[in-house]
Design a protein around this motif. Structure first.
Motif, PDB file in Angstrom:
ATOM      1  N   SER A  12      42.893  48.079  44.420  1.00 44.34           N
ATOM      2  CA  SER A  12      44.241  48.554  44.091  1.00 44.34           C
ATOM      3  C   SER A  12      44.617  47.096  43.313  1.00 44.34           C
ATOM      4  O   SER A  12      44.892  45.956  43.576  1.00 44.34           O
ATOM      5  N   GLY A  13      44.580  47.844  42.018  1.00 50.42           N
ATOM      6  CA  GLY A  13      44.889  46.843  40.836  1.00 50.42           C
ATOM      7  C   GLY A  13      43.971  45.773  39.983  1.00 50.42           C
ATOM      8  O   GLY A  13      44.144  45.035  38.942  1.00 50.42           O
ATOM      9  N   VAL A  14      42.792  46.517  40.119  1.00 50.61           N
ATOM     10  CA  VAL A  14      41.326  45.387  39.917  1.00 50.61           C
ATOM     11  C   VAL A  14      41.682  45.827  37.931  1.00 50.61           C
ATOM     12  O   VAL A  14      40.627  45.586  37.392  1.00 50.61           O
ATOM     13  N   GLY A  15      41.980  47.146  38.338  1.00 49.87           N
ATOM     14  CA  GLY A  15      41.941  47.916  36.676  1.00 49.87           C
ATOM     15  C   GLY A  15      41.131  49.125  36.326  1.00 49.87           C
ATOM     16  O   GLY A  15      40.036  49.388  35.077  1.00 49.87           O
ATOM     17  N   LYS A  16      40.522  49.516  38.148  1.00 54.42           N
ATOM     18  CA  LYS A  16      39.973  50.633  37.695  1.00 54.42           C
ATOM     19  C   LYS A  16      39.740  52.024  36.986  1.00 54.42           C
ATOM     20  O   LYS A  16      39.209  52.782  36.214  1.00 54.42           O
ATOM     21  N   LYS A 124      45.178  37.223  38.463  1.00 50.59           N
ATOM     22  CA  LYS A 124      45.744  39.262  37.737  1.00 50.59           C
ATOM     23  C   LYS A 124      45.681  39.819  38.297  1.00 50.59           C
ATOM     24  O   LYS A 124      46.549  40.554  37.981  1.00 50.59           O
ATOM     25  N   LEU A 125      45.092  40.015  39.516  1.00 50.42           N
ATOM     26  CA  LEU A 125      45.392  41.095  40.618  1.00 50.42           C
ATOM     27  C   LEU A 125      46.610  41.322  40.387  1.00 50.42           C
ATOM     28  O   LEU A 125      47.556  41.978  40.814  1.00 50.42           O
ATOM     29  N   ARG A 126      47.273  40.298  41.451  1.00 49.84           N
ATOM     30  CA  ARG A 126      48.700  39.977  41.882  1.00 49.84           C
ATOM     31  C   ARG A 126      49.889  40.327  40.987  1.00 49.84           C
ATOM     32  O   ARG A 126      50.846  41.000  40.693  1.00 49.84           O
ATOM     33  N   ARG A 142      49.544  42.499  51.514  1.00 48.41           N
ATOM     34  CA  ARG A 142      48.425  43.151  52.002  1.00 48.41           C
ATOM     35  C   ARG A 142      47.051  43.774  51.579  1.00 48.41           C
ATOM     36  O   ARG A 142      45.786  43.182  51.526  1.00 48.41           O
ATOM     37  N   ARG A 143      47.747  44.522  50.033  1.00 52.93           N
ATOM     38  CA  ARG A 143      46.556  44.540  49.269  1.00 52.93           C
ATOM     39  C   ARG A 143      45.905  43.279  48.439  1.00 52.93           C
ATOM     40  O   ARG A 143      44.909  43.320  48.907  1.00 52.93           O
ATOM     41  N   GLY A 153      27.932  46.561  50.513  1.00 56.89           N
ATOM     42  CA  GLY A 153      26.588  45.706  50.318  1.00 56.89           C
ATOM     43  C   GLY A 153      25.750  46.674  50.390  1.00 56.89           C
ATOM     44  O   GLY A 153      26.098  48.001  49.333  1.00 56.89           O
ATOM     45  N   GLY A 154      24.336  46.368  50.165  1.00 57.90           N
ATOM     46  CA  GLY A 154      23.128  46.892  49.472  1.00 57.90           C
ATOM     47  C   GLY A 154      23.386  47.608  48.369  1.00 57.90           C
ATOM     48  O   GLY A 154      23.698  46.489  47.357  1.00 57.90           O
ATOM     49  N   SER A 155      21.556  48.097  48.194  1.00 57.46           N
ATOM     50  CA  SER A 155      21.504  48.130  46.913  1.00 57.46           C
ATOM     51  C   SER A 155      21.615  48.786  46.053  1.00 57.46           C
ATOM     52  O   SER A 155      22.806  49.365  46.827  1.00 57.46           O
ATOM     53  N   GLY A 156      21.687  48.459  44.667  1.00 61.17           N
ATOM     54  CA  GLY A 156      22.518  49.869  43.852  1.00 61.17           C
ATOM     55  C   GLY A 156      23.735  48.796  43.443  1.00 61.17           C
ATOM     56  O   GLY A 156      25.041  49.926  42.888  1.00 61.17           O
ATOM     57  N   VAL A 157      24.773  48.155  44.329  1.00 62.05           N
ATOM     58  CA  VAL A 157      25.792  47.686  43.893  1.00 62.05           C
ATOM     59  C   VAL A 157      25.497  46.854  42.408  1.00 62.05           C
ATOM     60  O   VAL A 157      25.489  45.247  42.373  1.00 62.05           O
ATOM     61  N   ILE A 158      26.951  47.095  41.809  1.00 59.01           N
ATOM     62  CA  ILE A 158      26.923  46.064  40.441  1.00 59.01           C
ATOM     63  C   ILE A 158      28.330  45.778  40.607  1.00 59.01           C
ATOM     64  O   ILE A 158      29.770  46.302  41.068  1.00 59.01           O
ATOM     65  N   GLU A 159      28.337  43.981  40.745  1.00 60.69           N
ATOM     66  CA  GLU A 159      29.589  43.651  40.917  1.00 60.69           C
ATOM     67  C   GLU A 159      30.202  43.231  39.172  1.00 60.69           C
ATOM     68  O   GLU A 159      29.257  42.977  38.754  1.00 60.69           O
ATOM     69  N   PHE A 160      31.348  43.268  39.070  1.00 57.63           N
ATOM     70  CA  PHE A 160      32.266  44.200  36.929  1.00 57.63           C
ATOM     71  C   PHE A 160      33.305  42.898  37.821  1.00 57.63           C
ATOM     72  O   PHE A 160      34.349  43.681  38.913  1.00 57.63           O
ATOM     73  N   SER A 161      33.901  41.688  37.555  1.00 55.57           N
ATOM     74  CA  SER A 161      34.975  40.993  37.209  1.00 55.57           C
ATOM     75  C   SER A 161      35.509  41.416  35.611  1.00 55.57           C
ATOM     76  O   SER A 161      34.744  41.862  34.820  1.00 55.57           O
ATOM     77  N   ASN A 162      36.461  42.262  35.840  1.00 54.62           N
ATOM     78  CA  ASN A 162      37.636  43.100  34.963  1.00 54.62           C
ATOM     79  C   ASN A 162      38.546  41.854  34.337  1.00 54.62           C
ATOM     80  O   ASN A 162      39.858  41.901  35.570  1.00 54.62           O
ATOM     81  N   GLU A 163      37.848  40.783  33.733  1.00 50.07           N
ATOM     82  CA  GLU A 163      39.386  40.194  33.094  1.00 50.07           C
ATOM     83  C   GLU A 163      39.309  38.967  32.196  1.00 50.07           C
ATOM     84  O   GLU A 163      39.985  38.850  32.091  1.00 50.07           O
ATOM     85  N   GLY A 164      38.337  39.811  31.293  1.00 49.08           N
ATOM     86  CA  GLY A 164      38.123  39.845  29.861  1.00 49.08           C
ATOM     87  C   GLY A 164      39.021  40.897  28.852  1.00 49.08           C
ATOM     88  O   GLY A 164      39.952  42.058  29.734  1.00 49.08           O
ATOM     89  N   PRO A 165      39.069  41.015  27.618  1.00 47.18           N
ATOM     90  CA  PRO A 165      39.572  42.305  27.257  1.00 47.18           C
ATOM     91  C   PRO A 165      38.995  43.411  27.588  1.00 47.18           C
ATOM     92  O   PRO A 165      38.228  43.574  27.654  1.00 47.18           O
ATOM     93  N   LEU A 166      40.628  44.385  27.695  1.00 48.45           N
ATOM     94  CA  LEU A 166      40.440  45.342  27.796  1.00 48.45           C
ATOM     95  C   LEU A 166      39.496  45.928  27.376  1.00 48.45           C
ATOM     96  O   LEU A 166      38.764  46.758  28.081  1.00 48.45           O
ATOM     97  N   ASP A 167      39.619  46.337  25.690  1.00 46.72           N
ATOM     98  CA  ASP A 167      38.677  46.860  24.906  1.00 46.72           C
ATOM     99  C   ASP A 167      36.917  46.422  25.160  1.00 46.72           C
ATOM    100  O   ASP A 167      35.837  47.335  25.509  1.00 46.72           O
TER     101      ASP A 167
END
Length: 184
Positions: A12-16, A124-126, A142-143, A153-167
């Motif tokens: 929660s809060g990462v911007g999904k 940023k999450l906080r 807790r969050r 884990g496993g195949s097909g997982v893409i790590e996406f760090s959402n920390e830049g400008p939203l656009d």
């Protein structure tokens, strides 16, 4: 199935929701994409994402009837996705916001899955959790603790760090949904 299932997960809060809303707008004219609207046992007026409100009783009835191919419990609420198998069979890309815990179940039921695990730095999450004002300080802690847990884990997982400008992040996120750049 000829379509593609793209599952978006993260604490929660990462911007999904912001990323999903931006991608939905970017892909609005293309009928090859379907963004699922979740059923949640939370009143619609409680805020947060646009969702289908459902009572606990109705949720359990629909879950037992098999109406939710993917469902989970989190933070005292129940979440379910409406049946989307017909959309996959028709060749569409189906995108949904899910819990990390259902990605394995999705793989067992639907085969190959692209999972986008959205993260953000703890500070940023906080800040984002405090700004949205839905949780108490204890709930935020807790969050944050849960956010530190390993991602799917496993195949097909893409790590996406959402920390830049939203656009810019929406553009990058939408490219993943489109499957650009050799991504799964």
């Amino acid at each position: 199935m000829t379509g593609r299932l793209v599952l978006v997960a993260g604490p929660s809060g990462v911007g999904k929701d912001s990323l999903l809303d931006g991608a939905k707008e970017a892909l609005a004219g293309d009928s090859g994409y379907l963004f699922l609207r979740r059923y949640i046992t939370r009143p619609a007026e409680a805020g947060g994402e646009d969702h289908n409100e459902i009572s606990e009783t109705a949720f359990e009835e629909r879950r037992a009837a098999g109406d939710f191919p993917l469902w989970w419990d989190a933070h005292g609420l129940r979440y379910g996705l409406p049946d989307f198998s017909g959309e996959l069979m028709a060749g569409r890309t189906v995108i949904a916001n899910v819990s990390r815990g259902v990605i394995g179940d999705a793989r067992r039921k639907f085969g190959a899955v692209t999972a986008i695990h959205v993260t953000a730095p703890a500070d940023k999450l906080r800040q984002r959790l405090l700004e949205r004002g839905r949780e108490t300080e204890a709930e935020i802690e807790r969050r944050l603790a849960r956010a530190a847990a390993p991602g799917p884990g496993g195949s097909g997982v893409i790590e996406f760090s959402n920390e830049g400008p939203l656009d810019a992040e929406i553009e990058r996120f939408t490219a993943i949904i489109r499957g650009e750049g050799g991504l799964p």
